[in-house]
Design an enzyme around this catalytic site. Structure first.
Site, PDB file in Angstrom:
ATOM      1  N   TRP A 127      -1.226  -5.354  -5.608  1.00  0.00           N
ATOM      2  CA  TRP A 127      -0.782  -5.756  -6.943  1.00  0.00           C
ATOM      3  C   TRP A 127       0.555  -6.489  -6.802  1.00  0.00           C
ATOM      4  O   TRP A 127       1.466  -5.961  -6.137  1.00  0.00           O
ATOM      5  CB  TRP A 127      -0.617  -4.475  -7.781  1.00  0.00           C
ATOM      6  CG  TRP A 127      -0.243  -4.645  -9.197  1.00  0.00           C
ATOM      7  CD1 TRP A 127      -0.834  -5.476 -10.118  1.00  0.00           C
ATOM      8  CD2 TRP A 127       0.802  -3.950  -9.893  1.00  0.00           C
ATOM      9  NE1 TRP A 127      -0.234  -5.321 -11.338  1.00  0.00           N
ATOM     10  CE2 TRP A 127       0.781  -4.387 -11.236  1.00  0.00           C
ATOM     11  CE3 TRP A 127       1.738  -2.993  -9.518  1.00  0.00           C
ATOM     12  CZ2 TRP A 127       1.656  -3.913 -12.190  1.00  0.00           C
ATOM     13  CZ3 TRP A 127       2.605  -2.519 -10.473  1.00  0.00           C
ATOM     14  CH2 TRP A 127       2.570  -2.974 -11.796  1.00  0.00           C
ATOM     15  N   ASP A 208      -0.384   4.853  -5.484  1.00  0.00           N
ATOM     16  CA  ASP A 208      -0.367   4.303  -6.837  1.00  0.00           C
ATOM     17  C   ASP A 208      -1.703   4.648  -7.487  1.00  0.00           C
ATOM     18  O   ASP A 208      -2.757   4.197  -7.038  1.00  0.00           O
ATOM     19  CB  ASP A 208      -0.143   2.786  -6.777  1.00  0.00           C
ATOM     20  CG  ASP A 208       0.113   2.200  -8.171  1.00  0.00           C
ATOM     21  OD1 ASP A 208      -0.110   2.914  -9.175  1.00  0.00           O
ATOM     22  OD2 ASP A 208       0.532   1.030  -8.250  1.00  0.00           O
ATOM     23  N   ALA A 210      -3.386   4.195 -10.673  1.00  0.00           N
ATOM     24  CA  ALA A 210      -3.394   3.525 -11.980  1.00  0.00           C
ATOM     25  C   ALA A 210      -4.775   3.542 -12.627  1.00  0.00           C
ATOM     26  O   ALA A 210      -4.901   3.234 -13.808  1.00  0.00           O
ATOM     27  CB  ALA A 210      -2.907   2.088 -11.829  1.00  0.00           C
TER      28      ALA A 210
HETATM   29  C1  LMR Z   1      -3.226  -5.834 -13.801  1.00  0.00           C
HETATM   30  O1  LMR Z   1      -3.142  -5.751 -12.574  1.00  0.00           O
HETATM   31  O2  LMR Z   1      -3.784  -6.789 -14.371  1.00  0.00           O
HETATM   32  C2  LMR Z   1      -2.686  -4.718 -14.659  1.00  0.00           C
HETATM   33  O3  LMR Z   1      -2.215  -3.699 -13.848  1.00  0.00           O
HETATM   34  C3  LMR Z   1      -1.695  -5.180 -15.650  1.00  0.00           C
HETATM   35  C4  LMR Z   1      -0.385  -5.541 -15.032  1.00  0.00           C
HETATM   36  O4  LMR Z   1       0.634  -5.036 -15.520  1.00  0.00           O
HETATM   37  O5  LMR Z   1      -0.332  -6.340 -14.090  1.00  0.00           O
END
Ligand code: LMR
Length: 394
Positions: A127, A208, A210
């Protein structure tokens, strides 16, 4: 003071979100930012959440402050939901944070304070906010091999070889499930391997979490994390309630640190509290309270869990329908991996130019690296998206 300021560029997810919003086309399809949509294309308020909010509105007599580390009932309930009884609670420090991102930030802030020399090992890819936060904190970013684009699976040999280089006190970022952006997850053997590597090297895993509940089931999605928690002396965890409770904008998250001893737990709790204080003082309470009310009521918890299963089934069905449509459109099994992946995201293997063509010619928005939010598809959009991908990626 600000005359010479150049604003920092938004990350690739936020940039695509903005582009989608300003596109006037009616038939545009948003497969960018990670937000769940039901088959009608809506991001609903979950029934248990609506009921919990009604109960809160009825019962709440004040909006006064709660606590710097957040409501203890929320923290205990979410800790227990995630960790079960894998670790003694007197070794777990927790603090409520603004969303999962707040928890990532707090955890890495703690690392910087206690061990500024730590290298932070992140999967390739991860991410983008992981990289951004690590860099912003001035910590050292290390990348470990993770995804094999050829197979749509993991580069296990590469991952092992890279993580074996970690030194004591380094931090290894892992995705609990539904890896973002690839959708390719660690299996039980991988988790055990990484735990063994952490034992050998003294590196600390930072998980993480999420998307718990978006992969196979809430229980199964916590299995790797629990293995680490039960086996290793120290583990960091950032948990988000944004997706699995559908309360994105309420910003409910939990930073957890498993420590060697109860004494260290107390010290870490103190550090967490003081970090909350200097960053934002008190964390938001509304989303945390919703989660706590749901987890405290067997009926609401059941309703939440059932709806979470429905959301998961929708994502699994989207994956299968898109893989089938692409098989038909391309006459090959090139996109078969889409059905095998878990959670919201997969990389479709598009080049940046192909991503632009998908957007400009077909109104299909994916992230620049080719990440698609599968949860953004609907039965109505799947055929057109499959046609667009088949045409552009041919
Ligand atoms: C994403 O990866 O699209 C979500 O986790 C939203 C974000 O805050 O990036």
């Amino acid at each position: 003071m600000f005359e010479t300021l150049t604003p920092p560029e938004a990350d690739k997810i936020i940039r695509i979100m903005g582009m989608f919003q300003s596109d006037p086309r009616n038939d545009k399809v948003d497969l960018g930012v990670g937000v769940y949509r039901d088959p009608q294309g809506r991001t609903p308020v979950m029934a248990a959440v609506a009921e919990a909010e009604a109960q809160i509105a009825e019962a709440q007599t004040t909006k006064s402050y709660v606590a710097l580390s957040g409501d203890i009932a929320f923290r205990d309930a979410l800790r227990d939901l995630i960790l079960g009884d894998t670790v003694s609670t007197d070794r777990v420090a927790t603090c409520a944070t603004p969303g999962g991102t707040g928890a990532v930030r707090q955890a890495l802030e703690m690392v910087r304070r206690v061990n500024p020399d730590a290298d932070i090992w992140m999967p390739d890819p991860t991410w983008p906010n992981h990289n951004a936060i690590v860099r912003d904190l001035g910590l050292t970013e290390r990348i470990y091999r993770y995804y094999d684009a050829e197979t749509g699976g993991l580069d296990r040999d590469g991952m092992r070889a890279d993580l074996a280089q970690a030194k004591a006190g380094d931090v290894i970022v892992l995705h609990a499930c539904c890896h973002n952006p690839t959708g390719a997850d660690l299996n039980a053997d991988d988790w055990a391997d990484i735990a063994a590597l952490c034992e050998q090297t003294g590196a600390v895993p930072f998980v993480d979490a999420a998307y718990l509940g978006f992969g196979e089931s809430f229980e199964k999605d916590t299995a790797g994390l629990r293995l680490m928690a039960g086996r290793l002396p120290e583990v960091l965890i950032a948990a988000s309630c944004s997706k699995n409770f559908g309360i994105y904008r309420e910003r409910a998250g939990l930073c957890m640190a498993i420590t060697r001893t109860p004494k260290a737990r107390d010290a870490v709790s103190g550090l967490m509290t003081s970090l909350n204080r200097i960053h934002f003082a008190f964390p938001p309470d509304h989303g945390a309270r919703i989660v706590q009310v749901i987890l405290a009521s067997p009926d609401l918890k059941q309703s939440w869990s059932d709806e979470l299963s429905e959301m998961r089934s929708t994502m699994t069905a989207n994956r299968k329908a898109l893989a089938d449509a692409l098989r038909e459109a391309t006459g090959s099994d090139r996109f078969g991996f889409l059905a095998a992946h878990k959670g919201m995201f997969s990389l479709i293997g598009a080049t940046p130019e192909q991503v632009v063509r998908l957007r400009d010619e077909h109104g299909v928005y994916v992230i620049d690296d080719g990440r698609m939010n599968v949860a953004g598809l609907t039965p109505e959009t799947i055929p057109t998206v499959a046609k667009a991908i088949a045409e552009v990626l041919a």
